[in-house]
Design a protein around this motif. Structure first.
Motif, PDB file in Angstrom:
ATOM      1  N   VAL A  73      -5.783  17.533  14.412  1.00  0.00           N
ATOM      2  CA  VAL A  73      -5.282  16.571  13.751  1.00  0.00           C
ATOM      3  C   VAL A  73      -4.866  15.168  13.890  1.00  0.00           C
ATOM      4  O   VAL A  73      -4.293  14.708  14.964  1.00  0.00           O
ATOM      5  N   LEU A  96       4.911  14.815  13.152  1.00  0.00           N
ATOM      6  CA  LEU A  96       3.759  14.669  12.031  1.00  0.00           C
ATOM      7  C   LEU A  96       5.652  14.786  10.688  1.00  0.00           C
ATOM      8  O   LEU A  96       4.879  14.577   9.341  1.00  0.00           O
ATOM      9  N   HIS A 101      -0.739  13.474   7.294  1.00  0.00           N
ATOM     10  CA  HIS A 101      -1.792  13.270   8.412  1.00  0.00           C
ATOM     11  C   HIS A 101      -3.245  13.430   8.221  1.00  0.00           C
ATOM     12  O   HIS A 101      -2.983  14.120   7.032  1.00  0.00           O
ATOM     13  N   GLY A 148      -2.752  20.450  16.203  1.00  0.00           N
ATOM     14  CA  GLY A 148      -1.467  19.827  15.543  1.00  0.00           C
ATOM     15  C   GLY A 148      -0.194  20.567  15.929  1.00  0.00           C
ATOM     16  O   GLY A 148       1.342  20.374  14.774  1.00  0.00           O
TER      17      GLY A 148
END
Ligand code: TTP
Length: 193
Positions: A73, A96, A101, A148
């Motif tokens: 990510v 995030l 993203h 992520g």
């Protein structure tokens, strides 16, 4: 000819099954993932998927077809892999929260001397998350083995406002792209293998 999926990821196995493959061998690469940190995310996941494929191909029969992938990510020029701790998962999910993203998955297909590597990028937008929501999500255990720190295919879907691009790429395998790559090896999952 055997098809070998060089991955420990149950998601990648399921996606290969979804593509119509029933008879493939799962043989995860063991080597440490080493790559130049200055690479951009697309080049990075390509290099890592290639390392995994070549490790398995070195011990395979020259007729065997190897498939390997790597997912990261990227946000703010930072590359997020799998979290090493719940604390790190918290940091990633905070980064995030409330923004977009990009998820990059690199995929390598090889057989003997023939090797093909590509990557796919998908934009994912998260809704804003409170610290309490992040803690509750981490407590489900779902983030810990995922780039992520979330899984869009699980309860992580509750965090995702929208995506642009290949959904399956986020889950760990760019199915459409991989299908086209395989045709270059004479394997066509759509019209028959
Ligand atoms: C962003 C995201 C990642 N992931 C997963 C896909 C990958 O399994 C993992 C990223 O780690 P990877 O290092 O790409 O793969 P892996 O260690 O799970 O397996 P292997 O190296 O043996 O192939 O994150 C999801 O399942 N859902 C998501 O929404």
């Amino acid at each position: 000819m055997a098809i070998i999926l060089a991955s420990q990821s149950p998601r990648r196995r399921q996606l290969l099954e979804q593509m119509g493959f029933t008879n493939f061998i799962v043989r995860p690469a063991q080597g440490e993932e080493l790559a130049d940190p200055s690479l951009d995310p697309g080049a990075l996941v390509e290099a890592l998927s290639r390392q995994k494929a070549l490790e398995i191909s070195a011990a395979a029969n020259g007729e065997d077809l190897i498939i390997a992938a790597d997912t990261v990510v990227a946000v703010d020029g930072q590359v997020l892999g799998k979290p090493h701790s719940t604390q790190q998962a918290h940091q990633m999910l905070s980064a995030l929260s409330g923004r977009e993203h990009t998820v990059y998955t690199g995929v390598t297909v090889c057989r003997g001397d023939q090797i093909l590597t590509q990557h796919e990028a998908t934009a994912v937008r998260f809704r804003p998350l409170t610290a309490q929501e992040i803690d509750a999500y981490i407590a489900t255990g779902e983030p810990m083995d995922k780039a992520g720190s979330y899984g869009i295919q699980g309860r992580g879907a509750l965090l995702v406002e929208g995506i642009s691009g290949d959904y399956f790429n986020v889950v760990g395998l760019p199915v459409c792209r991989l299908g086209r790559m395989l045709t270059q090896f004479g394997v066509d999952p759509l019209t028959g293998m």
